[in-house]
Motif scaffolding. Structure first.
Motif, short mmCIF file in Angstrom:
data_model
loop_
_atom_site.label_atom_id
_atom_site.label_comp_id
_atom_site.label_asym_id
_atom_site.label_seq_id
_atom_site.Cartn_x
_atom_site.Cartn_y
_atom_site.Cartn_z
N UNK A 50 0.84 -1.20 0.00
CA UNK A 50 0.00 0.00 0.00
C UNK A 50 0.87 1.25 0.00
N UNK A 51 0.26 2.38 -0.33
CA UNK A 51 0.93 3.67 -0.25
C UNK A 51 0.04 4.65 0.50
N UNK A 52 0.67 5.49 1.29
CA UNK A 52 -0.06 6.51 2.03
C UNK A 52 -0.69 7.53 1.10
N UNK A 53 -1.91 7.93 1.44
CA UNK A 53 -2.56 9.01 0.71
C UNK A 53 -2.73 10.25 1.58
N UNK A 104 -5.23 9.71 14.93
CA UNK A 104 -5.19 10.04 13.50
C UNK A 104 -5.78 8.89 12.69
N UNK A 105 -6.41 9.24 11.58
CA UNK A 105 -6.85 8.23 10.62
C UNK A 105 -5.84 8.16 9.48
N UNK A 106 -5.37 6.96 9.20
CA UNK A 106 -4.40 6.76 8.13
C UNK A 106 -5.13 6.27 6.89
N UNK A 107 -4.99 7.01 5.82
CA UNK A 107 -5.64 6.64 4.56
C UNK A 107 -4.59 6.20 3.55
N UNK A 108 -4.78 5.02 3.00
CA UNK A 108 -3.86 4.52 1.98
C UNK A 108 -4.65 4.14 0.73
N UNK A 109 -3.94 3.65 -0.26
CA UNK A 109 -4.60 3.40 -1.57
C UNK A 109 -5.20 2.01 -1.65
N UNK A 110 -5.20 1.27 -0.57
CA UNK A 110 -5.81 -0.04 -0.65
C UNK A 110 -5.64 -0.81 0.63
#
Length: 201
Positions: A136-139, A189-195
């Motif tokens: 995954x990658x961080x968004x 914190x909420x961590x949003x990634x690409x999948x």
């Protein structure tokens, strides 16, 4: 005949000399502003780390899950950053402030720095990190909320604003020299990634 001018000059010299001696010896009573006493923060070997992190989605309510880094953070997971403070004396720490900020972000990892300081105590800083699941990658990383647990409390925290993630930090006020006045601030914190695990979901 008395020489009046000579007598006045001698008197003036005597007064000036006396004042000089008084000033040099410190015997002149002049009001002096007394500064705050000295305090120190988190100065004992038995103190917790200044900053720790936990994945609150994977480990909700886990008191033993605080660490220096978390891995395998999935899209939408909530990570909590904890900052611990303890006045290790000898005087009251005045205007203790707590701050948590993102200091670095890469395609896979975000780093947070927790800092504590006071008007009469030096600052302490420590960094922690969260890394997303492999593939995954961080968004983005979003502030969710923050809570203050004063006086060794572990429940019923005080909700605090996002000032805790700003430069000035959150001012928790004066903290006396005692184990009983130790406390923590937890920022989520909420961590949003690409999948999810590289599955593109």
């Amino acid at each position: 005949m008395f020489n009046t001018n000579k007598i006045m000059k001698n008197i003036s010299k005597t007064v000036i000399t006396s004042l000089t001696v008084i000033l040099l010896t410190g015997n002149l009573l002049v009001p002096v502003a007394i500064g705050a006493g000295s305090a120190s923060l988190n100065g004992f070997n038995s103190d917790q780390p200044v900053t720790q992190i936990s994945n609150s989605t994977s480990n909700p309510g886990c008191a033993e899950c605080w660490t220096s880094s978390v891995n395998n953070v999935d899209d939408g997971d909530i990570v909590s950053v904890l900052v611990y403070y303890h006045n290790t004396g000898p005087d009251t720490a005045e205007n203790v402030r707590v701050r948590v900020q993102q200091t670095n972000i890469t395609p896979t990892t975000v780093t947070f720095a927790g800092r504590i300081w006071a008007d009469n105590a030096g600052s302490k800083t420590q960094t922690v990190s969260a890394t997303v699941t492999s593939g995954d990658e961080l968004e983005s990383v979003e502030f969710v909320d923050a809570s203050w647990y004063p006086n060794r409390s572990v429940s019923n925290p005080t909700s605090i604003s996002n000032v805790v993630i700003q430069a000035a930090g959150y001012n928790i006020g004066n903290v006396t020299y005692s184990w009983d006045t130790t406390g923590t601030v937890v920022v989520r914190y909420r961590v949003n990634s690409n999948g999810d695990g590289g599955n593109g979901g």
